[in-house]
Design a protein around this motif. Structure first.
Motif, PDB file in Angstrom:
ATOM      1  N   GLY A   1     -13.161  39.185 -21.284  1.00  0.00           N
ATOM      2  CA  GLY A   1     -12.570  40.146 -20.358  1.00  0.00           C
ATOM      3  C   GLY A   1     -11.941  39.466 -19.164  1.00  0.00           C
ATOM      4  O   GLY A   1     -12.320  38.351 -18.786  1.00  0.00           O
ATOM      5  N   PRO A   2     -10.959  40.110 -18.522  1.00  0.00           N
ATOM      6  CA  PRO A   2     -10.225  39.482 -17.422  1.00  0.00           C
ATOM      7  C   PRO A   2     -11.056  39.235 -16.173  1.00  0.00           C
ATOM      8  O   PRO A   2     -10.697  38.402 -15.341  1.00  0.00           O
ATOM      9  N   ASP A   3     -12.160  39.953 -16.023  1.00  0.00           N
ATOM     10  CA  ASP A   3     -12.987  39.811 -14.822  1.00  0.00           C
ATOM     11  C   ASP A   3     -14.230  38.946 -15.053  1.00  0.00           C
ATOM     12  O   ASP A   3     -15.071  38.825 -14.162  1.00  0.00           O
ATOM     13  N   ASP A   4     -14.355  38.364 -16.231  1.00  0.00           N
ATOM     14  CA  ASP A   4     -15.574  37.638 -16.584  1.00  0.00           C
ATOM     15  C   ASP A   4     -15.835  36.469 -15.648  1.00  0.00           C
ATOM     16  O   ASP A   4     -14.928  35.721 -15.289  1.00  0.00           O
ATOM     17  N   GLN A   5     -17.112  36.292 -15.257  1.00  0.00           N
ATOM     18  CA  GLN A   5     -17.540  35.183 -14.420  1.00  0.00           C
ATOM     19  C   GLN A   5     -18.784  34.486 -14.989  1.00  0.00           C
ATOM     20  O   GLN A   5     -19.408  33.695 -14.298  1.00  0.00           O
ATOM     21  N   ARG A   6     -19.133  34.758 -16.255  1.00  0.00           N
ATOM     22  CA  ARG A   6     -20.327  34.175 -16.868  1.00  0.00           C
ATOM     23  C   ARG A   6     -20.003  33.236 -18.022  1.00  0.00           C
ATOM     24  O   ARG A   6     -20.872  32.500 -18.482  1.00  0.00           O
ATOM     25  N   GLY A   7     -18.783  33.274 -18.519  1.00  0.00           N
ATOM     26  CA  GLY A   7     -18.409  32.371 -19.594  1.00  0.00           C
ATOM     27  C   GLY A   7     -19.240  32.571 -20.837  1.00  0.00           C
ATOM     28  O   GLY A   7     -19.573  33.695 -21.233  1.00  0.00           O
ATOM     29  N   THR A   8     -19.629  31.465 -21.470  1.00  0.00           N
ATOM     30  CA  THR A   8     -20.328  31.552 -22.754  1.00  0.00           C
ATOM     31  C   THR A   8     -21.771  32.037 -22.633  1.00  0.00           C
ATOM     32  O   THR A   8     -22.423  32.270 -23.660  1.00  0.00           O
ATOM     33  N   LEU A   9     -22.266  32.236 -21.428  1.00  0.00           N
ATOM     34  CA  LEU A   9     -23.570  32.885 -21.295  1.00  0.00           C
ATOM     35  C   LEU A   9     -23.505  34.321 -21.808  1.00  0.00           C
ATOM     36  O   LEU A   9     -24.541  34.930 -22.105  1.00  0.00           O
ATOM     37  N   ASN A  10     -22.278  34.873 -21.917  1.00  0.00           N
ATOM     38  CA  ASN A  10     -22.116  36.197 -22.524  1.00  0.00           C
ATOM     39  C   ASN A  10     -22.549  36.213 -23.986  1.00  0.00           C
ATOM     40  O   ASN A  10     -22.794  37.286 -24.553  1.00  0.00           O
ATOM     41  N   LEU A  11     -22.620  35.045 -24.613  1.00  0.00           N
ATOM     42  CA  LEU A  11     -23.042  34.978 -26.009  1.00  0.00           C
ATOM     43  C   LEU A  11     -24.528  35.284 -26.179  1.00  0.00           C
ATOM     44  O   LEU A  11     -24.988  35.530 -27.294  1.00  0.00           O
ATOM     45  N   LEU A  12     -25.267  35.249 -25.075  1.00  0.00           N
ATOM     46  CA  LEU A  12     -26.707  35.492 -25.142  1.00  0.00           C
ATOM     47  C   LEU A  12     -26.985  36.993 -25.123  1.00  0.00           C
ATOM     48  O   LEU A  12     -27.521  37.556 -24.176  1.00  0.00           O
ATOM     49  N   THR A  13     -26.607  37.644 -26.200  1.00  0.00           N
ATOM     50  CA  THR A  13     -26.862  39.067 -26.369  1.00  0.00           C
ATOM     51  C   THR A  13     -28.335  39.293 -26.696  1.00  0.00           C
ATOM     52  O   THR A  13     -29.057  38.347 -27.063  1.00  0.00           O
ATOM     53  N   PRO A  14     -28.835  40.510 -26.574  1.00  0.00           N
ATOM     54  CA  PRO A  14     -30.246  40.754 -26.906  1.00  0.00           C
ATOM     55  C   PRO A  14     -30.634  40.268 -28.299  1.00  0.00           C
ATOM     56  O   PRO A  14     -31.719  39.700 -28.472  1.00  0.00           O
ATOM     57  N   SER A  15     -29.768  40.434 -29.269  1.00  0.00           N
ATOM     58  CA  SER A  15     -30.121  39.996 -30.626  1.00  0.00           C
ATOM     59  C   SER A  15     -30.184  38.476 -30.716  1.00  0.00           C
ATOM     60  O   SER A  15     -31.051  37.922 -31.410  1.00  0.00           O
ATOM     61  N   VAL A  16     -29.290  37.792 -30.006  1.00  0.00           N
ATOM     62  CA  VAL A  16     -29.309  36.326 -30.004  1.00  0.00           C
ATOM     63  C   VAL A  16     -30.576  35.820 -29.311  1.00  0.00           C
ATOM     64  O   VAL A  16     -31.214  34.864 -29.764  1.00  0.00           O
ATOM     65  N   VAL A  17     -30.948  36.467 -28.211  1.00  0.00           N
ATOM     66  CA  VAL A  17     -32.166  36.066 -27.488  1.00  0.00           C
ATOM     67  C   VAL A  17     -33.398  36.279 -28.352  1.00  0.00           C
ATOM     68  O   VAL A  17     -34.279  35.410 -28.442  1.00  0.00           O
TER      69      VAL A  17
ATOM     70  N   TYR B   1     -12.178  28.982 -13.539  1.00  0.00           N
ATOM     71  CA  TYR B   1     -12.348  29.506 -14.895  1.00  0.00           C
ATOM     72  C   TYR B   1     -11.822  30.934 -14.977  1.00  0.00           C
ATOM     73  O   TYR B   1     -11.985  31.742 -14.067  1.00  0.00           O
ATOM     74  N   ASN B   2     -11.185  31.260 -16.080  1.00  0.00           N
ATOM     75  CA  ASN B   2     -10.709  32.604 -16.392  1.00  0.00           C
ATOM     76  C   ASN B   2      -9.560  33.067 -15.497  1.00  0.00           C
ATOM     77  O   ASN B   2      -9.240  34.249 -15.463  1.00  0.00           O
ATOM     78  N   GLY B   3      -8.957  32.122 -14.757  1.00  0.00           N
ATOM     79  CA  GLY B   3      -7.825  32.476 -13.917  1.00  0.00           C
ATOM     80  C   GLY B   3      -8.184  33.044 -12.566  1.00  0.00           C
ATOM     81  O   GLY B   3      -7.296  33.475 -11.817  1.00  0.00           O
ATOM     82  N   HIS B   4      -9.461  33.038 -12.213  1.00  0.00           N
ATOM     83  CA  HIS B   4      -9.839  33.496 -10.874  1.00  0.00           C
ATOM     84  C   HIS B   4      -9.247  32.551  -9.837  1.00  0.00           C
ATOM     85  O   HIS B   4      -9.200  31.336 -10.047  1.00  0.00           O
TER      86      HIS B   4
END
Length: 302
Positions: free
Chosen positions: A12-28, A121-124
C-alpha cells in the motif's frame, strides 16, 4: 523512484512496516510450531555503563560511537542524591539509561535509518526525518515481531570458528545451509563477536558480513527481517565503512528498497551451540516515536 526490484507500493502507498507485513496471524501461528523444547535464549549483548567507568567499553562496539551510559541513584555518585525513601526504613533505587544504539549494542534499525536522494522506503519524503524524530517510517511502526527464525551458521558450515574479516557471505553459502520461507527472520552468524575478547584491535580491523548478492537472495525469499551478529549486516573495512558500491550497500538494499528491518549485534553463540536451524524468534523494539532504531533483546525459543 528506484528501478531495481523493490517492495515500494507492495503493501500500500502509506505502508511504513515493509516486510513485517508478512507476519500475518497464520504465519505467526505456523512459526510457533518451531518451538519443540521450550528453552529460551536471550540473543542480546549486555548493556554495561556507569559514570566515570570503563564498563561500557568492555562490550563489542564500533569505535567513535557514544557508548551506553547507565546511571544509578543509590549512593549519590550518579544522577540523583541517593536512593529515595518511600516509607519507614524503605528505599528504592532508580536507573537512567542513555543509549546511542547504532554500533554500540543489540538493536533494530528502522526503515527511516537509511535512504537515498529525497525519499525513504516506499517513497515517503526524507524531509520528514528531522532533529525531533522521523514522522515517517519510525521504529514505532515495527510493532512486535514473532516469526520463525532460521539460523545461517556460516562459520560452522565452512568448518571455522569465525569468518575472516574480509569474508563476504555469498548467496550460495546461505542456500547450502537453509532456504527461508516468506515471513522468516534470517539470522546470520559470522562468529565475529568472539574476536572481541581476543583482540579489540582485530575486532576493529574490519568485519565479515553479507554480500550484496546474499542480501538480494534473502530479499528474493521474502524474509521479514535480517539479524546478524556483526555491527552492520554487511561487511566493514578497517575504517568501519562498507567497501561495496552505493547500489550494493546492504542498508540501502534491504531497508530502503525492500523494507526489510535489520537487527544488528545479536549474540548467537549459545544458539549456535544448540545446533538448531529453526526456532521461534521474538523481538519487541521500544515504541520510540520517530526513532531511527531501538535497543533490543531478541529471544530464541527452541
Amino acid at each position: 523512484m528506484i528501478h531495481e526490484p523493490n517492495n515500494w507500493g507492495r503493501f500500500g502507498p502509506d505502508d511504513q512496516r515493509g516486510t513485517l507485513n508478512l507476519l500475518t496471524p497464520s504465519v505467526v501461528l505456523d512459526a510457533l510450531r518451531s518451538a519443540t523444547t521450550g528453552e529460551v535464549l536471550n540473543l542480546a549483548l549486555p548493556i554495561r555503563g556507569a559514570t566515570s567507568s570503563p564498563a561500557p567499553g568492555t562490550v563489542p562496539h564500533l569505535p567513535g560511537r557514544p557508548l551506553p551510559q547507565h546511571f544509578m541513584s543509590v549512593d549519590g555518585g550518579d544522577y540523583a542524591a541517593g536512593a529515595r525513601p518511600i516509607g519507614p526504613g524503605l528505599r528504592v533505587a532508580d536507573d537512567a539509561l542513555l543509549v546511542s544504539h547504532h554500533g554500540t549494542t543489540t538493536h533494530m534499525d528502522a526503515l527511516c535509518h537509511m535512504w537515498s536522494g529525497d525519499e525513504l522506503y516506499n517513497g515517503h519524503p526524507a524531509a520528514r526525518v528531522r532533529s525531533y524524530g522521523a514522522t515517517r517510517c519510525g521504529i514505532e511502526h515495527a510493532g512486535g515481531v514473532v516469526a520463525r527464525g532460521v539460523l545461517f551458521d556460516v562459520p560452522r558450515h565452512l568448518g571455522l570458528g569465525h569468518l575472516p574479516a574480509e569474508h563476504r557471505v555469498s548467496a550460495g553459502e546461505l542456500a547450502a545451509i537453509a532456504t527461508p520461507r516468506p515471513g522468516d527472520v534470517a539470522v546470520v552468524r559470522t562468529g565475529w563477536p568472539l574476536v572481541w575478547e581476543r583482540s579489540r584491535e582485530e575486532y576493529w580491523s574490519g568485519q565479515p558480513g553479507l554480500s550484496a548478492e546474499a542480501g538480494r537472495w534473502l530479499a528474493g525469499h521474502d524474509v521479514a527481517a535480517v539479524a546478524c551478529d556483526n555491527a552492520a549486516v554487511g561487511g566493514l573495512d578497517g575504517r568501519g565503512m562498507s567497501q561495496e558500491p552505493v547500489e550494493d550497500d546492504l542498508h540501502l538494499l534491504l531497508l530502503h528498497r525492500h523494507g526489510i528491518h535489520l537487527i544488528e549485534m545479536v549474540w548467537l553463540e549459545e544458539l549456535a551451540a544448540r545446533g538448531r536451524t529453526d526456532f521461534v524468534f521474538v523481538a519487541a523494539p521500544l515504541r520510540i516515536e520517530g526513532g531511527t532504531g531501538s535497543p533490543l533483546s531478541p529471544l530464541a525459543i527452541l
